[in-house]
Design a protein around this motif. Structure first.
Motif, PDB file in Angstrom:
ATOM      1  N   LEU A 250     -13.907 -10.946  21.275  1.00 21.94           N
ATOM      2  CA  LEU A 250     -14.700  -9.989  21.751  1.00 21.94           C
ATOM      3  C   LEU A 250     -13.989  -9.301  23.077  1.00 21.94           C
ATOM      4  O   LEU A 250     -13.577 -10.139  23.842  1.00 21.94           O
ATOM      5  N   GLY A 251     -13.604  -8.015  23.206  1.00 27.37           N
ATOM      6  CA  GLY A 251     -13.258  -7.414  24.119  1.00 27.37           C
ATOM      7  C   GLY A 251     -11.701  -6.962  23.837  1.00 27.37           C
ATOM      8  O   GLY A 251     -11.120  -6.168  24.699  1.00 27.37           O
ATOM      9  N   SER A 252     -11.230  -7.379  22.629  1.00 30.23           N
ATOM     10  CA  SER A 252      -9.811  -6.927  22.337  1.00 30.23           C
ATOM     11  C   SER A 252      -9.859  -5.587  21.942  1.00 30.23           C
ATOM     12  O   SER A 252     -10.628  -5.183  21.320  1.00 30.23           O
ATOM     13  N   TRP A 253      -8.719  -4.915  22.021  1.00 30.40           N
ATOM     14  CA  TRP A 253      -8.524  -3.417  21.520  1.00 30.40           C
ATOM     15  C   TRP A 253      -7.928  -3.173  20.449  1.00 30.40           C
ATOM     16  O   TRP A 253      -7.006  -3.967  20.143  1.00 30.40           O
ATOM     17  N   TRP A 254      -8.268  -2.408  19.514  1.00 28.32           N
ATOM     18  CA  TRP A 254      -7.502  -2.305  18.199  1.00 28.32           C
ATOM     19  C   TRP A 254      -7.437  -0.622  17.913  1.00 28.32           C
ATOM     20  O   TRP A 254      -8.071   0.238  18.181  1.00 28.32           O
ATOM     21  N   LEU A 255      -6.124  -0.426  17.334  1.00 28.32           N
ATOM     22  CA  LEU A 255      -5.565   0.742  16.598  1.00 28.32           C
ATOM     23  C   LEU A 255      -6.096   1.049  15.260  1.00 28.32           C
ATOM     24  O   LEU A 255      -5.883   0.271  14.439  1.00 28.32           O
ATOM     25  N   PHE A 256      -6.786   2.363  15.171  1.00 24.49           N
ATOM     26  CA  PHE A 256      -7.367   2.792  13.854  1.00 24.49           C
ATOM     27  C   PHE A 256      -6.554   3.640  13.361  1.00 24.49           C
ATOM     28  O   PHE A 256      -6.540   4.818  14.184  1.00 24.49           O
ATOM     29  N   GLU A 260      -2.477  11.099  10.094  1.00 25.44           N
ATOM     30  CA  GLU A 260      -1.620  11.192  11.280  1.00 25.44           C
ATOM     31  C   GLU A 260      -2.762  10.945  12.632  1.00 25.44           C
ATOM     32  O   GLU A 260      -2.414  11.169  13.675  1.00 25.44           O
ATOM     33  N   ARG A 261      -4.033  10.684  12.064  1.00 29.17           N
ATOM     34  CA  ARG A 261      -5.155  10.553  13.515  1.00 29.17           C
ATOM     35  C   ARG A 261      -4.963   9.186  13.825  1.00 29.17           C
ATOM     36  O   ARG A 261      -4.938   8.252  12.935  1.00 29.17           O
ATOM     37  N   GLU A 262      -5.033   8.955  15.083  1.00 30.16           N
ATOM     38  CA  GLU A 262      -4.888   7.374  15.615  1.00 30.16           C
ATOM     39  C   GLU A 262      -6.279   7.354  16.520  1.00 30.16           C
ATOM     40  O   GLU A 262      -6.638   8.197  17.503  1.00 30.16           O
ATOM     41  N   ARG A 303      -3.887  -0.109   8.343  1.00 30.31           N
ATOM     42  CA  ARG A 303      -4.671   0.940   9.059  1.00 30.31           C
ATOM     43  C   ARG A 303      -5.364   0.578  10.003  1.00 30.31           C
ATOM     44  O   ARG A 303      -5.803   1.484  10.865  1.00 30.31           O
ATOM     45  N   VAL A 304      -5.471  -0.806  10.490  1.00 30.23           N
ATOM     46  CA  VAL A 304      -6.049  -1.273  11.503  1.00 30.23           C
ATOM     47  C   VAL A 304      -5.104  -2.221  12.342  1.00 30.23           C
ATOM     48  O   VAL A 304      -4.506  -3.082  11.470  1.00 30.23           O
ATOM     49  N   HIS A 305      -4.760  -2.100  13.565  1.00 33.41           N
ATOM     50  CA  HIS A 305      -3.736  -2.999  14.187  1.00 33.41           C
ATOM     51  C   HIS A 305      -4.376  -3.562  15.604  1.00 33.41           C
ATOM     52  O   HIS A 305      -4.913  -2.664  16.154  1.00 33.41           O
ATOM     53  N   PRO A 306      -4.051  -4.677  15.750  1.00 34.34           N
ATOM     54  CA  PRO A 306      -4.444  -5.159  17.196  1.00 34.34           C
ATOM     55  C   PRO A 306      -3.675  -4.668  18.172  1.00 34.34           C
ATOM     56  O   PRO A 306      -2.287  -4.449  18.252  1.00 34.34           O
ATOM     57  N   LEU A 307      -4.010  -4.325  19.342  1.00 36.82           N
ATOM     58  CA  LEU A 307      -3.335  -3.980  20.586  1.00 36.82           C
ATOM     59  C   LEU A 307      -3.080  -4.818  21.426  1.00 36.82           C
ATOM     60  O   LEU A 307      -3.702  -5.750  21.641  1.00 36.82           O
TER      61      LEU A 307
END
Length: 334
Positions: A250-256, A260-262, A303-307
């Motif tokens: 919990l608290g981790s950031w993810w890139l969706f 072309e939309r992020e 389509r989803v990556h941890p930051l």
């Protein structure tokens, strides 16, 4: 740089400003900041340092205090919004859990019994909705909920042809409890009276009255789509191999990514019931609420990556800067 070591010192104003700007930038996306207030403020802090720095580190301290005050206010607003979102999702989760438990317990009571369709509808529909209300208001271990399940068992016994005299002695209490519960579940009076007439017939207090074969169109039955608690716990405790468990904290950031939309979202909640995940954007609004299987599939498809954490990314960048500065200094001395 006048003092490259100030970047390595986590307490030095230059490093603290960089860390704070990185933290603000980590969660930024256009969906969360359409007015670009946060982005504009980050750019203003950087521009001020570039413009005003003249071998005096005081500019870093000044911009640090200014940006810290701005970002703290933003975080307070985001925290208030996130608190509301979490309260809403936990309320929905509590309702789902109550429905699951009631559905499972009624299914165990009914078993393989061949019931009249109207009685089956009553038990899995209006009466189950009433039991869910009791579950939420009184608790799973309450006397009221226990009595509600006992009444369901009594109706099943009556339908199976138990001795009329036993039902006759309990009928006043059963009628009172049924009226109260079915009114709470918004069942029409004529439907309640039809059920009570059927019970009186079984008890020998009135001519036998069969239940109608077609169920009423009141409260939709509680479908039992929920997995057992054991299955849900297993699913929540065993993330997909494509998604490291350490990244699901919990608290981790993810890139969706969607074409072309992020977008960027912070994981703030995971369902203990079925592993669903809730992501909020930087302003505290809902970015995505995903089932565990959908999330794992999105990770596999890229389509989803941890930051990376802001601190770890800054550490790497600073090490590279120091190496380059060191190399440039050695070249100049040569």
């Amino acid at each position: 740089m006048i003092d490259p070591g100030s970047l390595a010192d986590p307490e030095a104003p230059p490093r603290r400003l960089i860390d704070l700007l990185a933290e603000a930038a980590l969660g930024w996306c256009e969906d969360a900041d359409r007015e670009r207030r946060i982005l504009a403020r980050i750019e203003a802090a950087v521009d001020a340092v570039v413009r005003d720095f003249d071998e005096d580190l005081a500019v870093f301290a000044r911009e640090l205090e200014s940006f810290r005050a701005f970002f703290a206010a933003e975080e307070r607003r985001a925290e208030a919004a996130a608190t509301r979102q979490l309260a809403a999702v936990r309320g929905r989760e509590r309702l789902r859990a109550a429905r699951a438990r009631v559905s499972e317990r009624i299914a165990r009571l009914v078993g393989e019994a061949d019931l009249p369709p109207r009685l089956r509808h009553l038990l899995f529909g209006p009466w189950a909705h009433y039991l869910v209300l009791l579950f939420l208001r009184e608790g799973e271990d309450s006397a009221a909920l226990r009595e509600g399940f006992e009444l369901a068992a009594r109706l099943l016994a009556a339908a199976s042809g138990e001795a009329p005299e036993r039902l006759r002695g309990e009928l006043p209490r059963i009628e009172a409890q049924l009226r109260h519960g079915l009114h709470a579940a918004a069942v029409h009076d004529h439907e309640i009276e039809a059920l009570l007439a059927w019970l009186r017939g079984l008890a020998g207090l009135a001519p036998p009255t069969p239940l109608e074969t077609s169920p009423p169109q009141a409260a939709a039955p509680l479908a039992p789509p929920f997995r057992s608690e054991t299955q849900a716990d297993t699913a929540a405790a065993a993330p997909d191999p494509a998604t490291p468990s350490t990244a699901l904290e919990l608290g981790s950031w993810w890139l969706f990514r969607e074409g072309e939309r992020e977008r960027r979202g912070r994981l703030v909640w995971q369902s203990p019931l079925d592993g669903r995940l809730l992501f909020l954007h930087q302003r505290g609004g809902v970015l995505a609420e995903l089932e565990a299987a959908s999330f794992a599939q999105a990770c596999r498809e890229g389509r989803v990556h941890p930051l990376p954490r802001a601190g770890s990314a800054i550490e790497r960048a600073l090490r590279q800067c120091e190496q380059r500065l060191g190399g440039a200094g050695a070249g100049a001395r040569a």
